[in-house]
Design a protein around this motif. Structure first.
Motif, short mmCIF file in Angstrom:
data_model
loop_
_atom_site.label_atom_id
_atom_site.label_comp_id
_atom_site.label_asym_id
_atom_site.label_seq_id
_atom_site.Cartn_x
_atom_site.Cartn_y
_atom_site.Cartn_z
N ASN A 147 0.83 -1.49 0.45
CA ASN A 147 -0.11 0.16 0.20
C ASN A 147 1.06 1.22 -0.12
O ASN A 147 0.41 1.99 -0.85
CB ASN A 147 -0.70 -0.16 1.17
CG ASN A 147 -1.78 -1.08 1.18
OD1 ASN A 147 -2.61 -1.69 0.13
ND2 ASN A 147 -2.58 -1.14 1.86
N CYS A 148 2.35 1.09 1.03
CA CYS A 148 3.25 2.64 1.25
C CYS A 148 3.64 2.73 -0.63
O CYS A 148 3.96 3.56 -1.27
CB CYS A 148 4.11 2.41 1.72
SG CYS A 148 4.04 1.69 3.22
N ILE A 149 3.16 1.12 -1.65
CA ILE A 149 4.37 1.68 -2.35
C ILE A 149 2.45 2.38 -3.89
O ILE A 149 3.21 2.83 -4.35
CB ILE A 149 4.78 -0.22 -3.30
CG1 ILE A 149 5.99 -0.11 -3.02
CG2 ILE A 149 4.87 -0.20 -5.21
CD1 ILE A 149 6.49 -1.45 -3.22
N LEU A 150 1.96 1.88 -3.79
CA LEU A 150 0.60 2.41 -4.54
C LEU A 150 -0.07 3.25 -4.72
O LEU A 150 -0.44 4.28 -5.02
CB LEU A 150 -0.28 0.96 -4.39
CG LEU A 150 -0.31 -0.65 -4.71
CD1 LEU A 150 -1.67 -1.63 -4.62
CD2 LEU A 150 0.50 -1.15 -6.15
N GLY A 209 8.23 5.81 5.37
CA GLY A 209 5.97 5.76 5.32
C GLY A 209 6.49 3.97 5.34
O GLY A 209 6.76 2.69 6.29
N VAL A 210 7.78 3.46 4.42
CA VAL A 210 8.25 2.61 4.54
C VAL A 210 8.86 1.85 6.03
O VAL A 210 8.99 0.60 6.80
CB VAL A 210 9.22 2.12 3.96
CG1 VAL A 210 9.66 0.59 3.99
CG2 VAL A 210 8.25 1.80 2.09
N ASP A 211 9.74 2.73 6.44
CA ASP A 211 10.42 2.59 7.63
C ASP A 211 8.89 2.43 9.03
O ASP A 211 9.62 1.64 9.87
CB ASP A 211 11.58 3.71 7.64
CG ASP A 211 12.74 3.31 7.38
OD1 ASP A 211 12.76 2.30 7.11
OD2 ASP A 211 13.62 4.63 7.20
N LEU A 212 8.19 3.05 8.58
CA LEU A 212 7.42 3.14 9.53
C LEU A 212 6.71 2.00 9.69
O LEU A 212 6.33 1.54 11.26
CB LEU A 212 5.98 4.02 9.24
CG LEU A 212 6.25 5.75 10.50
CD1 LEU A 212 5.40 6.40 9.45
CD2 LEU A 212 7.13 5.57 11.40
N VAL A 213 6.49 0.99 8.78
CA VAL A 213 5.71 -0.41 8.70
C VAL A 213 7.17 -1.49 9.69
O VAL A 213 6.16 -2.01 9.72
CB VAL A 213 5.50 -0.72 6.93
CG1 VAL A 213 5.20 -1.84 7.10
CG2 VAL A 213 4.41 0.49 6.16
N LEU A 214 7.80 -1.12 9.08
CA LEU A 214 8.97 -1.95 9.48
C LEU A 214 9.24 -1.66 10.88
O LEU A 214 9.54 -2.23 11.53
CB LEU A 214 10.35 -1.79 8.61
CG LEU A 214 10.92 -1.89 7.54
CD1 LEU A 214 11.89 -1.76 6.59
CD2 LEU A 214 10.18 -3.26 7.11
N VAL A 215 9.04 -0.79 11.37
CA VAL A 215 9.17 -0.34 13.11
C VAL A 215 7.72 -1.18 13.94
O VAL A 215 8.18 -1.87 14.52
CB VAL A 215 8.81 1.03 13.29
CG1 VAL A 215 8.87 0.89 15.12
CG2 VAL A 215 10.20 1.41 13.29
N GLY A 216 7.05 -0.83 13.01
CA GLY A 216 5.87 -2.11 14.03
C GLY A 216 5.97 -3.42 13.52
O GLY A 216 5.71 -4.68 14.34
N VAL A 217 6.30 -4.01 12.52
CA VAL A 217 6.59 -5.43 12.09
C VAL A 217 7.82 -6.03 13.47
O VAL A 217 7.75 -6.59 13.66
CB VAL A 217 7.48 -5.60 11.10
CG1 VAL A 217 8.35 -6.64 11.09
CG2 VAL A 217 6.34 -5.46 9.64
N ALA A 218 9.22 -5.08 13.70
CA ALA A 218 9.81 -5.65 14.87
C ALA A 218 8.86 -5.90 15.32
O ALA A 218 9.88 -6.69 17.25
CB ALA A 218 10.70 -4.77 15.34
#
Length: 221
Positions: A147-150, A209-218
């Motif tokens: 969704n970040c990419i789209l 935005g991608v990094d925010l998703v990755l922070v959540g993944v952690a």
């Protein structure tokens, strides 16, 4: 008339690969409206019928051109030591491809689950799996990244509609001026963003935005 006869032009055998490469050249130079089978046939020095032998219609050609560009962008991404670094590299590779080929944003956002999107999803998914998050969370994580990419694809699609000689900063400055005139009570927060809008870096914003998703993944690992 044999397929060999249909597929032979002035420069040798006509192939789907040659057609798609020529289409990309036209799209980069003249946009989607400039891509016609007549123009394509002229560039390839062949007949339209020979092109239809390899590609069903313009939409199929646009999908193939989108997939060709993004496949190349993904293939160029080096595998990093950490999956999250590869995810960032993949996301930025796709972003840069959309920035270099202005027509791709509209193709991705207009048909978000075409083959090119599934190619992105597959490579992101492999790296998300490598992060070791629970199986039940995979779908949400990978689609959040997609969704970040789209989302940025839709932004590129909108930008592609602007005149080619228009300047980004002028366009954003005009929007910021409108924001600054909004009601200070109803749009207090939006007004605070007006000064930042014209000079913000789209690429940096996208990676944030991608990094925010990755922070959540952690927190899921």
């Amino acid at each position: 008339m044999t397929r060999r006869n249909l597929s032979t032009g002035a420069h040798g055998a006509l192939s789907r690969e040659r057609i798609v490469e020529a289409a990309i050249g036209i799209l980069d130079g003249a946009g989607v409206n400039g891509l016609t089978f007549r123009e394509l046939a002229s560039r390839l020095e062949t007949g339209s019928g020979a092109i239809y032998w390899h590609v069903a219609d313009k939409q199929a050609l646009l999908a193939a051109a989108t997939d060709r560009v993004l496949a190349g962008a993904i293939a160029a991404v080096a595998k990093e030591a950490e999956p999250q670094d590869t995810i960032r590299a993949l996301a930025l590779g796709v972003y840069d491809a959309m920035a270099a080929h202005r027509w791709i944003g509209a193709q991705l956002s207009g048909n978000p689950w075409q083959l090119a999107s599934l190619r992105i999803l597959e490579h992101l998914g492999r790296e998300v799996q490598a992060l070791g998050i629970p199986e039940h969370a995979l779908f949400n994580v990978v689609t959040a990244l997609m969704n970040c990419i789209l989302g940025v694809a839709a932004q590129h699609a909108a930008a592609s509609l602007l005149p080619r000689d228009s300047k980004r900063i002028d366009h954003l400055t005009a929007i910021a001026a409108d924001w600054a005139q909004l009601d200070p009570v109803d749009y207090a927060f939006v007004r605070t963003l007006a000064a930042q809008l014209p000079l913000h870096d789209d690429r940096v914003q996208f990676l944030a935005g991608v990094d925010l998703v990755l922070v959540g993944v952690a927190h899921l690992r």
